[in-house]
Design a protein around this motif. Structure first.
Motif, mmCIF file in Angstrom:
data_model
loop_
_atom_site.group_PDB
_atom_site.id
_atom_site.type_symbol
_atom_site.label_atom_id
_atom_site.label_comp_id
_atom_site.label_asym_id
_atom_site.label_seq_id
_atom_site.Cartn_x
_atom_site.Cartn_y
_atom_site.Cartn_z
ATOM 1 N N THR A 153 -5.131 17.244 -38.203
ATOM 2 C CA THR A 153 -6.494 16.817 -37.854
ATOM 3 C C THR A 153 -6.449 15.579 -36.981
ATOM 4 O OG1 THR A 153 -6.700 15.414 -39.805
ATOM 5 C CG2 THR A 153 -7.395 17.717 -40.021
ATOM 6 N N GLY A 154 -7.546 15.349 -36.236
ATOM 7 C CA GLY A 154 -7.639 14.151 -35.416
ATOM 8 C C GLY A 154 -6.636 14.157 -34.279
ATOM 9 N N ILE A 155 -6.399 12.966 -33.741
ATOM 10 C CA ILE A 155 -5.419 12.811 -32.665
ATOM 11 C C ILE A 155 -4.599 11.570 -32.961
ATOM 12 C CG2 ILE A 155 -6.978 11.476 -31.183
ATOM 13 C CD1 ILE A 155 -5.659 12.962 -28.789
ATOM 14 N N LYS A 156 -3.320 11.631 -32.676
ATOM 15 C CA LYS A 156 -2.414 10.537 -32.992
ATOM 16 C C LYS A 156 -2.253 9.630 -31.776
ATOM 17 C CE LYS A 156 -1.360 12.582 -36.989
ATOM 18 N NZ LYS A 156 -2.123 13.839 -36.832
ATOM 19 N N LEU A 157 -2.483 8.337 -31.974
ATOM 20 C CA LEU A 157 -2.300 7.369 -30.904
ATOM 21 C C LEU A 157 -0.884 7.421 -30.350
ATOM 22 C CD1 LEU A 157 -2.930 4.867 -29.191
ATOM 23 C CD2 LEU A 157 -2.464 3.472 -31.214
ATOM 24 N N LYS A 158 0.104 7.625 -31.229
ATOM 25 C CA LYS A 158 1.493 7.637 -30.782
ATOM 26 C C LYS A 158 1.735 8.734 -29.748
ATOM 27 C CE LYS A 158 2.892 8.501 -34.982
ATOM 28 N NZ LYS A 158 3.775 8.702 -36.156
ATOM 29 N N LEU A 159 1.011 9.844 -29.849
ATOM 30 C CA LEU A 159 1.147 10.923 -28.868
ATOM 31 C C LEU A 159 0.700 10.445 -27.492
ATOM 32 C CD1 LEU A 159 1.467 13.898 -27.935
ATOM 33 C CD2 LEU A 159 -0.865 14.284 -28.777
ATOM 34 N N LEU A 160 -0.478 9.848 -27.421
ATOM 35 C CA LEU A 160 -0.991 9.383 -26.132
ATOM 36 C C LEU A 160 -0.128 8.266 -25.568
ATOM 37 C CD1 LEU A 160 -4.821 9.344 -26.908
ATOM 38 C CD2 LEU A 160 -3.417 11.190 -26.006
ATOM 39 N N HIS A 161 0.301 7.362 -26.447
ATOM 40 C CA HIS A 161 1.143 6.250 -26.001
ATOM 41 C C HIS A 161 2.435 6.770 -25.368
ATOM 42 C CE1 HIS A 161 2.154 1.794 -27.139
ATOM 43 N NE2 HIS A 161 2.344 2.052 -25.861
ATOM 44 N N ALA A 162 3.040 7.766 -26.001
ATOM 45 C CA ALA A 162 4.288 8.311 -25.494
ATOM 46 C C ALA A 162 4.096 9.093 -24.199
ATOM 47 C CB ALA A 162 4.937 9.204 -26.554
ATOM 48 N N VAL A 163 3.051 9.914 -24.140
ATOM 49 C CA VAL A 163 2.827 10.752 -22.959
ATOM 50 C C VAL A 163 2.487 9.909 -21.734
ATOM 51 C CG1 VAL A 163 1.286 12.485 -21.950
ATOM 52 C CG2 VAL A 163 2.206 12.821 -24.249
ATOM 53 N N PHE A 164 1.723 8.848 -21.898
ATOM 54 C CA PHE A 164 1.279 8.080 -20.741
ATOM 55 C C PHE A 164 2.173 6.891 -20.415
ATOM 56 C CE2 PHE A 164 -2.988 9.809 -22.189
ATOM 57 C CZ PHE A 164 -2.884 10.903 -21.358
ATOM 58 N N CYS A 165 3.105 6.547 -21.306
ATOM 59 C CA CYS A 165 3.974 5.400 -21.052
ATOM 60 C C CYS A 165 5.460 5.730 -21.146
ATOM 61 C CB CYS A 165 3.656 4.267 -22.038
ATOM 62 S SG CYS A 165 1.956 3.675 -21.959
ATOM 63 N N GLY A 166 5.801 6.899 -21.714
ATOM 64 C CA GLY A 166 7.197 7.227 -21.938
ATOM 65 C C GLY A 166 7.717 8.320 -21.015
ATOM 66 N N ARG A 167 8.990 8.614 -21.162
ATOM 67 C CA ARG A 167 9.618 9.691 -20.393
ATOM 68 C C ARG A 167 9.402 11.025 -21.136
ATOM 69 N NH1 ARG A 167 13.630 5.411 -19.784
ATOM 70 N NH2 ARG A 167 13.782 4.738 -17.593
ATOM 71 N N HIS A 168 10.459 11.755 -21.417
ATOM 72 C CA HIS A 168 10.321 13.067 -22.056
ATOM 73 C C HIS A 168 9.721 12.928 -23.461
ATOM 74 C CE1 HIS A 168 12.647 14.860 -18.843
ATOM 75 N NE2 HIS A 168 13.620 13.994 -19.053
ATOM 76 N N CYS A 169 8.890 13.905 -23.839
ATOM 77 C CA CYS A 169 8.268 13.930 -25.161
ATOM 78 C C CYS A 169 8.537 15.295 -25.810
ATOM 79 C CB CYS A 169 6.757 13.709 -25.062
ATOM 80 S SG CYS A 169 6.294 12.086 -24.417
ATOM 81 N N ILE A 170 8.952 15.256 -27.064
ATOM 82 C CA ILE A 170 9.121 16.480 -27.844
ATOM 83 C C ILE A 170 8.177 16.395 -29.036
ATOM 84 C CG2 ILE A 170 10.714 17.961 -29.113
ATOM 85 C CD1 ILE A 170 13.021 16.633 -27.591
ATOM 86 N N ALA A 171 7.318 17.396 -29.200
ATOM 87 C CA ALA A 171 6.320 17.396 -30.274
ATOM 88 C C ALA A 171 6.248 18.777 -30.902
ATOM 89 C CB ALA A 171 4.955 16.997 -29.729
#
Length: 380
Positions: A291-309
């Motif tokens: 449920t909801g949305i995780k801040l860590k997801l947005l932080h990683a996608v917009f500030c980090g390199r590769h993301c695995i979820a």
């Protein structure tokens, strides 16, 4: 026409240092930019009064959260009954401005029919009953298991009732909006993405030297995700892993000490966390709640390199295409081994920027919220 609004927050929304207040704080900023006079009401239970909020708010009032559990006997969830300060009604009644209730937590007056005749909107942060039911499976404490069970049952009944009392329900994900529509038959619901700190993707080209898992490690779900990564993925995968976040438990720190290629960064500052995310080669994003949305997801996608979820992390967020999807330990290992060797490119950064503008454009989302509040509420 002057635009005034009361916003009732479940917590003090400054500093924006955890997911529950991130949307709250940046919403204030962008409503202010739209010429809205904000009269903020927030429950304070440890974060203190924050003068920084006066940068965007015309007035700020604070209320104490009660520790009285008697509301449970009346069938009111504790997260609601503990925020039932009578002074709030007195202050809201001083005028007839629209009211935005942030979180089911803040809806006690709506439940008690004390806001009749007012334009009232509820911002969902989660489908709370489902969130508490999922938390039940990630705690070892018997007390918490009982609490999460009772709270989930009460919340499901409560959310169904609240949903028909609000003029508009505003969900943070399409998935949460669909849940309210299909489970509760609610048609007065809209999806508005969370407000964020980012207007530009700041991902870096090239390669990093470690994988990263980050979050509030005192939250049982996050601790379980970190332990799962250690035991099921990195115990046999000899690639450096950093686990970073608030208040890691003794159990987690003891597990980390078993491996020389795994380390823990305890209570990093916001600047340190930003650096860790930007410098990582891979940001790891497993989740056990949907449920909801995780801040860590947005932080990683917009500030980090590769993301695995996994799918639970990205469901209904619009971020599915910004991540490599992995559902089990075998998938995570394979994706890590592949991506750890791949530099992040300019094309990857441009794609992340497109996702940001498409789904999380703060100014467009603020303009949409203003239209819903002071314009015509429709299904368009």
């Amino acid at each position: 026409m002057e635009k005034h609004i009361h916003i009732v927050c479940l917590d003090v929304p400054y500093p924006p240092d955890y997911g529950g207040v991130f949307d709250l704080y940046y919403k204030l900023k962008y409503l202010y930019e739209n010429g809205v006079s904000i009269h903020l009401h927030c429950y304070e239970y440890g974060r203190g009064e924050q003068n920084a909020l006066l940068e965007y708010c015309t007035t700020v009032r604070y209320y104490k959260r009660s520790k009285d559990w008697r509301g449970l006997a009346a069938g009111i969830p504790y997260i609601v009954s503990s925020r039932a300060d009578p002074e709030l009604l007195q202050h809201l009644s001083a005028n007839n401005y629209p009211v935005l209730l942030e979180g089911i937590h803040s809806t006690y007056l709506l439940h008690k029919n004390k806001l009749a005749g007012r334009k009232v909107m509820v911002r969902l942060h989660n489908v709370e009953y489902a969130y508490y039911r999922q938390l039940l499976h990630h705690t070892r404490s018997l007390f918490h298991k009982i609490y999460y069970t009772v709270e989930s049952v009460l919340l499901k009944q409560y959310e169904r009732k609240i949903a028909i009392k609000a003029g508009l329900i505003i969900a943070v994900t399409e998935k949460d909006a669909a849940t309210y529509l299909h489970e509760f038959g609610v048609t007065n619901i809209r999806h508005l993405p969370v407000f964020t700190a980012w207007n530009t993707a700041t991902c870096r080209e090239g390669k990093g030297a470690y994988c990263l898992y980050q979050g509030n490690l005192s939250v049982s779900e996050n601790e379980q995700a970190a332990l799962w990564l250690i035991k099921n993925v990195f115990s046999t995968l000899k690639i450096p892993l950093i686990i970073a976040g608030k208040n890691p438990s003794r159990t987690l720190k003891k597990e980390v000490q078993l491996y020389t290629h795994i380390s823990i960064t305890e209570n990093p500052s916001q600047a340190e966390m930003q650096q860790l995310i930007e410098d990582a080669q891979i940001n790891l994003l497993p989740s056990f709640t949907t449920t909801g949305i995780k801040l860590k997801l947005l932080h990683a996608v917009f500030c980090g390199r590769h993301c695995i979820a996994n799918k639970a992390m990205v469901a209904g967020t619009g971020m599915e295409s910004g991540c490599v999807i992995a559902e089990n330990d075998k998938d995570f290992k394979a994706a890590i081994q592949t991506l750890y060797q791949q530099p992040f490119t300019k094309e990857g950064i441009a794609f992340r920027q497109m996702l940001l503008e498409q789904h999380f454009n703060n100014r467009c989302n603020a303009a949409q919220l203003v239209e819903w509040i002071w314009g015509r509420i429709s299904a368009d």
